[in-house]
Design an enzyme around this catalytic site. Structure first.
Site, mmCIF file in Angstrom:
data_model
loop_
_atom_site.group_PDB
_atom_site.id
_atom_site.type_symbol
_atom_site.label_atom_id
_atom_site.label_comp_id
_atom_site.label_asym_id
_atom_site.label_seq_id
_atom_site.Cartn_x
_atom_site.Cartn_y
_atom_site.Cartn_z
ATOM 1 N N TYR A 1 3.197 -11.280 -5.038
ATOM 2 C CA TYR A 1 3.255 -9.929 -4.269
ATOM 3 C C TYR A 1 3.590 -10.225 -2.909
ATOM 4 C CZ TYR A 1 1.344 -5.707 -2.125
ATOM 5 O OH TYR A 1 1.174 -4.476 -1.358
ATOM 6 N N SER B 1 3.717 -4.785 4.013
ATOM 7 C CA SER B 1 2.483 -5.236 3.852
ATOM 8 C C SER B 1 1.859 -6.034 4.950
ATOM 9 C CB SER B 1 2.079 -5.556 2.523
ATOM 10 O OG SER B 1 0.800 -6.238 2.300
HETATM 11 N N1 LIG Z 1 -3.524 -0.143 -0.512
HETATM 12 C C1 LIG Z 1 -3.228 -1.438 0.001
HETATM 13 O O1 LIG Z 1 -4.417 -1.880 0.511
HETATM 14 C C2 LIG Z 1 -1.905 -1.710 0.629
HETATM 15 C C3 LIG Z 1 -1.657 -2.596 1.341
HETATM 16 C C4 LIG Z 1 -0.379 -3.048 2.000
HETATM 17 C C5 LIG Z 1 0.840 -2.606 1.521
HETATM 18 N N2 LIG Z 1 0.516 -1.481 0.389
HETATM 19 C C6 LIG Z 1 1.512 -0.786 -0.121
HETATM 20 O O2 LIG Z 1 1.530 0.491 -0.094
HETATM 21 C C7 LIG Z 1 2.395 1.065 -1.035
HETATM 22 C C8 LIG Z 1 1.755 2.406 -1.608
HETATM 23 O O3 LIG Z 1 0.636 1.801 -2.568
HETATM 24 P P1 LIG Z 1 -0.811 2.719 -2.545
HETATM 25 O O4 LIG Z 1 -1.576 1.759 -1.706
HETATM 26 O O5 LIG Z 1 -0.649 4.029 -1.926
HETATM 27 O O6 LIG Z 1 -1.208 2.493 -4.000
HETATM 28 P P2 LIG Z 1 -1.033 3.576 -5.146
HETATM 29 O O7 LIG Z 1 -1.076 2.821 -6.420
HETATM 30 O O8 LIG Z 1 -1.906 4.967 -5.052
HETATM 31 O O9 LIG Z 1 0.521 4.095 -5.049
HETATM 32 C C9 LIG Z 1 1.583 3.262 -5.578
HETATM 33 C C10 LIG Z 1 2.462 4.479 -6.245
HETATM 34 O O10 LIG Z 1 3.884 3.929 -6.694
HETATM 35 C C11 LIG Z 1 3.958 4.501 -7.899
HETATM 36 N N3 LIG Z 1 4.800 3.447 -8.636
HETATM 37 C C12 LIG Z 1 4.451 2.212 -8.899
HETATM 38 N N4 LIG Z 1 5.387 1.597 -9.619
HETATM 39 C C13 LIG Z 1 6.346 2.449 -9.691
HETATM 40 C C14 LIG Z 1 7.596 2.501 -10.428
HETATM 41 N N5 LIG Z 1 8.175 1.267 -11.035
HETATM 42 N N6 LIG Z 1 8.296 3.550 -10.446
HETATM 43 C C15 LIG Z 1 7.811 4.748 -9.658
HETATM 44 N N7 LIG Z 1 6.697 4.847 -9.109
HETATM 45 C C16 LIG Z 1 5.904 3.389 -9.181
HETATM 46 C C17 LIG Z 1 2.611 4.529 -8.553
HETATM 47 O O11 LIG Z 1 2.708 5.465 -9.553
HETATM 48 C C18 LIG Z 1 1.894 5.178 -7.358
HETATM 49 O O12 LIG Z 1 1.853 6.361 -7.085
HETATM 50 C C19 LIG Z 1 2.796 0.186 -2.004
HETATM 51 O O13 LIG Z 1 4.125 -0.499 -1.828
HETATM 52 C C20 LIG Z 1 1.874 -0.965 -1.634
HETATM 53 O O14 LIG Z 1 2.321 -2.387 -2.032
HETATM 54 C C21 LIG Z 1 -0.888 -1.103 -0.187
#
Ligand SMILES: NC(=O)c1ccc[n+]([C@@H]2O[C@H](COP(=O)([O-])OP(=O)(O)OC[C@H]3O[C@@H](n4cnc5c(N)ncnc54)[C@H](O)[C@@H]3O)[C@@H](O)[C@H]2O)c1
Length: 248
Positions: free
Chosen positions: A152, A139
């Site tokens: 986080y 991130s």
């Molecule tokens: N959206 C943003 O702005 C952003 C920015 C930087 C990093 N990220 C990172 O991107 C990655 C994906 O997130 P996203 O934005 O697509 O959100 P999202 O919530 O759509 O996807 C996250 C997925 O992880 C799954 N998950 C969470 N905890 C879990 C667990 N304990 N076991 C199994 N599955 C689990 C959720 O069910 C979901 O499908 C994450 O690692 C997040 O930290 C997101």
């Protein structure tokens, strides 16, 4: 050539968007998530494209369930060429001293320990198979914390360190790791953080992330696939997807 690609957190957001793009390239996808309904929907989307997919329900913070998703992927596809270590969550926005142990544990157990378990059980198969690629979803918080997001941010700094350590330890064994750092991506992940949102927090977050240009998961998925295809060159480093807002 078709690759076996294991994706955690593939039920929604970035994991799903990447699974769908990889399916169009003809790869085999193992969809791992604790959200069974949406995980199965991702599998259906992949299969509709004509690619092979399996769903394995798992909490990535549970060691036995991690062992199981790795074994099920090997049973289905015979190997793991790419491990996309992507599952993650956020906890409510707070100042650091306001977090309690339960919230700290929640984010660390999933974002850090879950990622560690994943590489712990995938790497032995990659060693047997002569190599592999690991892509970690880090991130912009891995190097520039946003306000009210300290725990986080700690977890994502740790994941960045894991990326570097894999890059250090396995480069002579054909296993390469790359971090990809989304900034503000249009998914639902911040819903769990937004429960504490108020004007003061909002102002502080906006001030810490100017000008906050959002990316779609489909855009960031392109960077994931670039990382997967160029892991030897990019080994141990992180691709910054902040669109010029954060310069590292
Ligand atoms: N959206 C943003 O702005 C952003 C920015 C930087 C990093 N990220 C990172 O991107 C990655 C994906 O997130 P996203 O934005 O697509 O959100 P999202 O919530 O759509 O996807 C996250 C997925 O992880 C799954 N998950 C969470 N905890 C879990 C667990 N304990 N076991 C199994 N599955 C689990 C959720 O069910 C979901 O499908 C994450 O690692 C997040 O930290 C997101």
């Amino acid at each position: 050539m078709s690759k076996s690609i294991l994706i955690t957190g593939a039920a929604t957001g970035l994991g799903r968007a990447t699974a769908v793009k990889l399916a169009r390239l003809g790869h085999q996808i193992a969809v791992i998530d604790f959200n069974e309904t949406e995980g199965q929907n991702t599998v259906n989307m992949v299969k509709e494209i004509g690619a092979e997919a399996i769903f394995v329900k798992a909490d990535v913070a549970n060691e036995q369930q991690v062992q199981n998703y790795v074994e099920k992927t090997i049973e289905a596809f015979g190997k793991i060429d790419v491990f996309f270590n992507n599952a993650g969550l956020m906890v409510p926005f707070r100042l650091i001293h306001e977090y309690d142990e339960a919230e700290y544990d929640r984010v660390m157990n999933v974002n850090v320990k879950g990622a560690f378990f994943g590489v712990k059980y995938v790497i032995p198969h990659m060693l047997e198979n002569g190599g592999g690629t690991i892509v970690n979803t880090v991130s912009s918080n891995s190097f520039k914390p946003t306000a009210y997001n300290g725990v986080y941010s700690m977890s994502k700094h740790a994941l960045n360190a894991l990326t570097k350590s894999i890059g250090q330890d396995y480069q002579d064994k054909n296993i390469y790791a790359v971090g990809v750092a989304p900034n503000n991506m249009l998914t639902n992940i911040s819903q769990s953080a937004n429960v504490t949102m108020n004007e003061e927090i909002y102002k502080a977050i906006v001030a810490s992330t100017p000008p906050n240009i959002a990316a779609t998961p489909e855009e960031v998925a392109e960077a994931m696939i670039f990382a997967m295809n160029n892991s030897k060159l990019l080994n141990g480093s992180t691709i910054n997807c902040a669109g010029g807002q954060i310069l590292i």
